[in-house]
Design an enzyme around this catalytic site. Sequence first.
Site, PDB file in Angstrom:
ATOM      1  N   CYS A 103       0.811  -1.227   0.000  1.00 13.69           N
ATOM      2  CA  CYS A 103       0.000   0.000   0.000  1.00 13.69           C
ATOM      3  C   CYS A 103       0.840   1.270   0.000  1.00 13.69           C
ATOM      4  CB  CYS A 103      -0.957   0.004   1.179  1.00 13.69           C
ATOM      5  SG  CYS A 103      -2.098  -1.384   1.140  1.00 13.69           S
TER       6      CYS A 103
ATOM      7  N   HIS B 197      -3.316   7.325   1.717  1.00  9.60           N
ATOM      8  CA  HIS B 197      -3.720   5.980   1.327  1.00  9.60           C
ATOM      9  C   HIS B 197      -5.107   5.725   1.891  1.00  9.60           C
ATOM     10  CE1 HIS B 197      -4.021   1.811   0.678  1.00  9.60           C
ATOM     11  NE2 HIS B 197      -3.794   1.452   1.925  1.00  9.60           N
TER      12      HIS B 197
ATOM     13  N   ASN C  97     -10.062   0.037  -0.571  1.00 12.06           N
ATOM     14  CA  ASN C  97      -8.602   0.081  -0.480  1.00 12.06           C
ATOM     15  C   ASN C  97      -8.022  -0.532  -1.759  1.00 12.06           C
ATOM     16  OD1 ASN C  97      -5.907  -0.351   0.073  1.00 12.06           O
ATOM     17  ND2 ASN C  97      -6.234  -1.117   2.152  1.00 12.06           N
TER      18      ASN C  97
END
Length: 336
Positions: free
Chosen positions: A115, A263, A293
């Site tokens: 990520c 993020h 996500n």
Amino acid sequence: MSKTGSRILGAGSALPKRVLTNAELAAQIDTSDEWIVERTGIRQRHIAGEGETTSTLATEAALAALDDAGLKPEDIGLIIVATATPDNTFPATATKVQHALGCNGGVAFDVAAVCSGFLYAMTTADSLLTTGTAKRALVIGAETFSRILDWEDRTTCVLFGDGAGAIVLEAPDASNPAGSASAENSAANGGPGVIASRLHADGANHDLLYVDGGPSTTQTVGHLRMKGREVFRHAVVNLANVLGEVIEDAGISADDIDWVVPHQANARILDATARKLGISADKVIVTVDKHANTSAASVPLAFDVARRDGRIKPGDLVMFEAMGGGFTWGASLVRM
Ligand code: UT7
């Protein structure tokens, strides 16, 4: 450290056509729209279909970013794709993107920092551009996490989505044949460019967020596994720390930041991090509700959305930040 870094010339993104809502998931597994929205802020995610892969999404995002920058593929000498879901174990997805764009011959490679991959890729590209490896780079975050999810594990499968985002970065001295950006126009003095970046990793927490397969261990692709509550705790602390470091390196205060592009893992992490820093929630770009996500793609996707809808404007001071498996985390401050 604070410096005159590469400039962002354009951005683009790509999302799979298929939208999967919380209600559809609730019809398949033991979950509910209420639980997902309350605990994560996610309402829907995009899921790659037949013919859509990490490289096709990355290429679409790259073309949109080139168009936004008014450039052609041949203007690009460096392509970095941040991904944990490459088309193949090798070669790098970046080489597939390079070939699809038709700009073969330059530098192309993938970055695996999950990520945080986009932060790692952007900081690496900035360094390579600053030292003269290329004049312009495509930095892409692209993922198809739907293909490594255990769709029977409600603790993870509701959280992720697929997509890609890209930016075009230009070396600080690319438009200046004399070889150095002028002091008056440097990012630190109000001109556009990367001002300060910090990256971190701590392999001690490998088992809190990982994929339980791989070529060298199981010879399978594996599925994503996460101890969400522990990851959450680390995320808030690590992100607040790294944001503090970049703010200090840049010699600014949190109030000077116009936009935070984080993020997009969980709306509660975004709120908690902003609160810790004393940054107003209005300055945080949120796309987790629509994209969920998307790992390395989430930061450039959110950035592209906020640029195209007119929130992020030339001259704005923008903080990018991410934290993910490894653990890895990082932040970068950029003047638009
Ligand atoms: O992108 C990289 C970084 N990743 C992250 O930052 C993710 C960080 N973690 C999180 O976002 C959150 O921890 C989650 C969203 C993953 C989970 O939220 P939570 O508030 O920490 O919930 P929890 O894991 O403590 O679970 C609470 C309850 C449990 O039930 P019991 O044990 O209290 O009876 C779970 O079994 O919620 C249950 N649960 C669910 N219920 C309905 C877990 N997943 C679901 C689900 N639907 N999908």
